[in-house]
Motif scaffolding. Structure first.
Motif, PDB file in Angstrom:
ATOM      1  N   GLN A  48       8.848 -30.159 -47.305  1.00  0.00           N
ATOM      2  CA  GLN A  48       9.757 -31.142 -46.702  1.00  0.00           C
ATOM      3  C   GLN A  48      10.730 -31.698 -47.745  1.00  0.00           C
ATOM      4  OE1 GLN A  48       6.808 -33.759 -45.069  1.00  0.00           O
ATOM      5  NE2 GLN A  48       6.858 -32.771 -43.057  1.00  0.00           N
ATOM      6  N   TYR A  49      10.230 -32.006 -48.934  1.00  0.00           N
ATOM      7  CA  TYR A  49      11.089 -32.523 -49.996  1.00  0.00           C
ATOM      8  C   TYR A  49      12.163 -31.504 -50.358  1.00  0.00           C
ATOM      9  CZ  TYR A  49      12.702 -34.100 -54.546  1.00  0.00           C
ATOM     10  OH  TYR A  49      13.499 -34.484 -55.594  1.00  0.00           O
ATOM     11  N   LEU A  50      11.751 -30.248 -50.565  1.00  0.00           N
ATOM     12  CA  LEU A  50      12.694 -29.213 -50.989  1.00  0.00           C
ATOM     13  C   LEU A  50      13.713 -28.852 -49.918  1.00  0.00           C
ATOM     14  CD1 LEU A  50      10.296 -26.902 -53.012  1.00  0.00           C
ATOM     15  CD2 LEU A  50      12.115 -28.376 -53.913  1.00  0.00           C
ATOM     16  N   SER A  51      13.396 -29.129 -48.659  1.00  0.00           N
ATOM     17  CA  SER A  51      14.354 -28.807 -47.596  1.00  0.00           C
ATOM     18  C   SER A  51      15.616 -29.658 -47.699  1.00  0.00           C
ATOM     19  CB  SER A  51      13.703 -28.968 -46.217  1.00  0.00           C
ATOM     20  OG  SER A  51      13.459 -30.328 -45.932  1.00  0.00           O
ATOM     21  N   THR A  52      15.521 -30.808 -48.373  1.00  0.00           N
ATOM     22  CA  THR A  52      16.697 -31.666 -48.522  1.00  0.00           C
ATOM     23  C   THR A  52      17.074 -31.929 -49.980  1.00  0.00           C
ATOM     24  OG1 THR A  52      15.326 -33.660 -48.405  1.00  0.00           O
ATOM     25  CG2 THR A  52      16.292 -32.867 -46.337  1.00  0.00           C
ATOM     26  N   ASN A  53      16.234 -31.523 -50.937  1.00  0.00           N
ATOM     27  CA  ASN A  53      16.464 -31.830 -52.351  1.00  0.00           C
ATOM     28  C   ASN A  53      16.258 -30.601 -53.230  1.00  0.00           C
ATOM     29  OD1 ASN A  53      16.735 -34.840 -52.153  1.00  0.00           O
ATOM     30  ND2 ASN A  53      14.675 -34.614 -51.335  1.00  0.00           N
ATOM     31  N   THR A  54      16.996 -29.549 -53.019  1.00  0.00           N
ATOM     32  CA  THR A  54      16.778 -28.323 -53.798  1.00  0.00           C
ATOM     33  C   THR A  54      17.061 -28.514 -55.276  1.00  0.00           C
ATOM     34  OG1 THR A  54      18.996 -27.551 -53.267  1.00  0.00           O
ATOM     35  CG2 THR A  54      17.182 -26.726 -51.900  1.00  0.00           C
ATOM     36  N   ASP A  55      17.914 -29.470 -55.645  1.00  0.00           N
ATOM     37  CA  ASP A  55      18.218 -29.708 -57.053  1.00  0.00           C
ATOM     38  C   ASP A  55      17.324 -30.772 -57.676  1.00  0.00           C
ATOM     39  OD1 ASP A  55      20.254 -27.838 -57.056  1.00  0.00           O
ATOM     40  OD2 ASP A  55      21.798 -29.307 -56.568  1.00  0.00           O
ATOM     41  N   GLY A  56      16.407 -31.329 -56.915  1.00  0.00           N
ATOM     42  CA  GLY A  56      15.610 -32.442 -57.416  1.00  0.00           C
ATOM     43  C   GLY A  56      14.324 -32.071 -58.118  1.00  0.00           C
ATOM     44  N   ALA A  57      13.858 -30.831 -57.970  1.00  0.00           N
ATOM     45  CA  ALA A  57      12.565 -30.458 -58.539  1.00  0.00           C
ATOM     46  C   ALA A  57      12.736 -29.645 -59.813  1.00  0.00           C
ATOM     47  CB  ALA A  57      11.746 -29.670 -57.528  1.00  0.00           C
ATOM     48  N   LEU A  58      11.909 -29.960 -60.800  1.00  0.00           N
ATOM     49  CA  LEU A  58      11.912 -29.259 -62.076  1.00  0.00           C
ATOM     50  C   LEU A  58      10.803 -28.209 -62.118  1.00  0.00           C
ATOM     51  CD1 LEU A  58      12.880 -29.027 -65.033  1.00  0.00           C
ATOM     52  CD2 LEU A  58      11.374 -30.962 -65.574  1.00  0.00           C
ATOM     53  N   PHE A  59       9.593 -28.594 -61.688  1.00  0.00           N
ATOM     54  CA  PHE A  59       8.445 -27.689 -61.696  1.00  0.00           C
ATOM     55  C   PHE A  59       7.747 -27.716 -60.342  1.00  0.00           C
ATOM     56  CE2 PHE A  59       8.561 -29.264 -66.154  1.00  0.00           C
ATOM     57  CZ  PHE A  59       8.809 -28.068 -66.792  1.00  0.00           C
TER      58      PHE A  59
END
Length: 164
Positions: A48-59
């Protein structure tokens, strides 16, 4: 703690990395991100997080799905492919229970098969497409170096997390 990195020794029969400084880096990264509230814990919350924040995750830390759980396994494979496509470093670890312990959680109902570590709160890309490495901790930089070094490997190693 993580400044002197030794090459990983990978057991050929299992792909599980022997205890190494990289496991200590994983521990440091997880604990720091937890203190800074930069985590998304659980497979479905991560998706769910990655569906709206593809640039927000590092690992993206993942642990193997339990045997026979093909639905979770398929979701994990798709999540990992998505992460690779979006330049999110995927790190396989040996145990969701060890991740839970490292993060100090005692709630057995929380899914620790997937843990996302977000970038620090400043914009990691500022005005350019290149990531600003100065905002990362030494452990995060060491982990990125580890991921970049094993990128072309046909066999992904599994990092054996420390027991304590």
């Amino acid at each position: 703690m993580c400044n002197s990195m030794a090459p990983l020794k990978v057991e050929t029969f299992s792909g599980v990395a022997a205890k190494s400084p990289i496991a200590q880096c994983v521990k440091a990264v997880l604990r720091r991100a937890c203190l800074e509230k930069r985590l998304t814990v659980g497979l479905l919350p991560a998706i769910q997080y990655l569906s709206t924040n593809t640039d927000g995750a590092l690992f993206c830390f993942t642990a193997e799905a339990p045997p026979g759980d093909s639905a979770t396994h398929m979701q994990e494979v798709l999540l990992q492919a998505f992460c690779v496509e979006n330049d999110i470093h995927v790190i396989k670890v040996d145990s969701p229970a060890k991740m839970m312990k490292i993060l100090g959680c005692k709630d057995q109902t929380i899914d620790f098969n997937c843990v996302l570590v977000h970038y620090p709160y400043t914009d990691p890309f500022s005005d350019s497409q290149e990531m600003d490495m100065s905002i990362l901790t030494e452990a995060e930089k060491d982990l990125i170096d580890h991921c970049d070094g094993s990128w072309a490997s046909s066999q992904t190693s599994v990092i054996k997390l420390p027991e304590k």
